[in-house]
Scaffold this motif. Sequence first.
Motif, PDB file in Angstrom:
ATOM      1  N   GLN A 166      10.924  -0.659 -15.334  1.00  0.00           N
ATOM      2  CA  GLN A 166       9.934  -1.418 -14.574  1.00  0.00           C
ATOM      3  C   GLN A 166       8.684  -1.663 -15.398  1.00  0.00           C
ATOM      4  O   GLN A 166       8.178  -2.774 -15.421  1.00  0.00           O
ATOM      5  N   ALA A 167       8.169  -0.620 -16.038  1.00  0.00           N
ATOM      6  CA  ALA A 167       6.955  -0.768 -16.845  1.00  0.00           C
ATOM      7  C   ALA A 167       6.913   0.327 -17.900  1.00  0.00           C
ATOM      8  O   ALA A 167       7.457   1.416 -17.701  1.00  0.00           O
ATOM      9  N   ASP A 168       6.281   0.024 -19.024  1.00  0.00           N
ATOM     10  CA  ASP A 168       6.135   1.004 -20.096  1.00  0.00           C
ATOM     11  C   ASP A 168       4.829   0.760 -20.831  1.00  0.00           C
ATOM     12  O   ASP A 168       4.222  -0.301 -20.679  1.00  0.00           O
ATOM     13  N   VAL A 169       4.403   1.737 -21.617  1.00  0.00           N
ATOM     14  CA  VAL A 169       3.124   1.627 -22.314  1.00  0.00           C
ATOM     15  C   VAL A 169       3.157   0.569 -23.414  1.00  0.00           C
ATOM     16  O   VAL A 169       2.110   0.146 -23.883  1.00  0.00           O
ATOM     17  N   GLY A 170       4.310   0.105 -23.784  1.00  0.00           N
ATOM     18  CA  GLY A 170       4.414  -0.986 -24.750  1.00  0.00           C
ATOM     19  C   GLY A 170       3.861  -2.295 -24.211  1.00  0.00           C
ATOM     20  O   GLY A 170       3.550  -3.212 -24.963  1.00  0.00           O
ATOM     21  N   GLU A 171       3.704  -2.380 -22.886  1.00  0.00           N
ATOM     22  CA  GLU A 171       3.137  -3.585 -22.273  1.00  0.00           C
ATOM     23  C   GLU A 171       1.674  -3.779 -22.647  1.00  0.00           C
ATOM     24  O   GLU A 171       1.163  -4.887 -22.554  1.00  0.00           O
ATOM     25  N   TYR A 172       1.012  -2.701 -23.037  1.00  0.00           N
ATOM     26  CA  TYR A 172      -0.375  -2.839 -23.477  1.00  0.00           C
ATOM     27  C   TYR A 172      -0.460  -3.771 -24.678  1.00  0.00           C
ATOM     28  O   TYR A 172      -1.443  -4.469 -24.882  1.00  0.00           O
ATOM     29  N   LEU A 173       0.593  -3.806 -25.490  1.00  0.00           N
ATOM     30  CA  LEU A 173       0.631  -4.710 -26.643  1.00  0.00           C
ATOM     31  C   LEU A 173       1.314  -6.034 -26.325  1.00  0.00           C
ATOM     32  O   LEU A 173       0.870  -7.097 -26.712  1.00  0.00           O
ATOM     33  N   ARG A 174       2.437  -5.964 -25.581  1.00  0.00           N
ATOM     34  CA  ARG A 174       3.208  -7.166 -25.292  1.00  0.00           C
ATOM     35  C   ARG A 174       2.534  -8.090 -24.298  1.00  0.00           C
ATOM     36  O   ARG A 174       2.651  -9.309 -24.397  1.00  0.00           O
ATOM     37  N   CYS A 175       1.860  -7.528 -23.301  1.00  0.00           N
ATOM     38  CA  CYS A 175       1.310  -8.342 -22.207  1.00  0.00           C
ATOM     39  C   CYS A 175      -0.177  -8.085 -21.996  1.00  0.00           C
ATOM     40  O   CYS A 175      -0.644  -8.076 -20.865  1.00  0.00           O
ATOM     41  N   GLU A 176      -0.916  -7.875 -23.053  1.00  0.00           N
ATOM     42  CA  GLU A 176      -2.315  -7.472 -22.898  1.00  0.00           C
ATOM     43  C   GLU A 176      -3.164  -8.517 -22.172  1.00  0.00           C
ATOM     44  O   GLU A 176      -4.108  -8.165 -21.484  1.00  0.00           O
ATOM     45  N   ASP A 177      -2.814  -9.782 -22.271  1.00  0.00           N
ATOM     46  CA  ASP A 177      -3.620 -10.814 -21.623  1.00  0.00           C
ATOM     47  C   ASP A 177      -3.401 -10.883 -20.102  1.00  0.00           C
ATOM     48  O   ASP A 177      -4.262 -11.335 -19.370  1.00  0.00           O
ATOM     49  N   SER A 178      -2.268 -10.374 -19.610  1.00  0.00           N
ATOM     50  CA  SER A 178      -2.000 -10.468 -18.173  1.00  0.00           C
ATOM     51  C   SER A 178      -2.164  -9.144 -17.430  1.00  0.00           C
ATOM     52  O   SER A 178      -2.029  -9.116 -16.228  1.00  0.00           O
ATOM     53  N   LEU A 179      -2.455  -8.062 -18.118  1.00  0.00           N
ATOM     54  CA  LEU A 179      -2.604  -6.770 -17.444  1.00  0.00           C
ATOM     55  C   LEU A 179      -3.847  -6.694 -16.589  1.00  0.00           C
ATOM     56  O   LEU A 179      -3.858  -6.104 -15.528  1.00  0.00           O
ATOM     57  N   LEU A 180      -4.935  -7.254 -17.044  1.00  0.00           N
ATOM     58  CA  LEU A 180      -6.191  -7.139 -16.286  1.00  0.00           C
ATOM     59  C   LEU A 180      -6.713  -8.484 -15.856  1.00  0.00           C
ATOM     60  O   LEU A 180      -6.445  -9.490 -16.292  1.00  0.00           O
TER      61      LEU A 180
END
Length: 180
Positions: A166-180
């Motif tokens: 569902q989610a992993d800490v790699g999203e901080y790099l892959r999806c940084e523009d859509s997280l916040l």
Amino acid sequence: MRPLTDDETKAVLGKVDKFIGSSVKLLVDREDGTYCFRIQKDRVFYISEKVLKVACNVPRAQLLMMGVCFGKFTKTGKFRLQVTALDQIAPYAKAKIWLKPSAEQQFLYGHNVLKGGVSRLSENVEKYQGIIVYNMNDVPIGFGVAAKSTQECRNADPMTIVVFHQADVGEYLRCEDSLL
């Protein structure tokens, strides 16, 4: 920022309940103060009431965010938990799984967890239960949904999927523009 409506609160707490169960109460009434959920632009934030009182002095138009982003509501009205909530829900998790280093990298790339990559698994994990994924150093690296129960995992083939990503800490790099 505004308080959540009853329907929004049910959706958020229902999703969090899948991962931490009755510990949701511990998430709100903590030792270091009382915390609450607030929503702004379809994003749900988890915030201390002390910080909330201070943030009320900032005009809404200038306030981007405060607290920890727990997730967001989709256009269809469903709540989606984000990886930014991992540090808050991991200490209270009911179901946990630890990955071998080779499987850890695959999980961080967004893949499901196979039985061959599992090092340890909590007892009494039910099928389709929310599960927190850890590496061998006990660091939470993401969460998902159990595809198999603990009993089914014991007899499963090594190439069988045991956790849906569902989610992993790699999203901080892959999806940084859509997280916040």
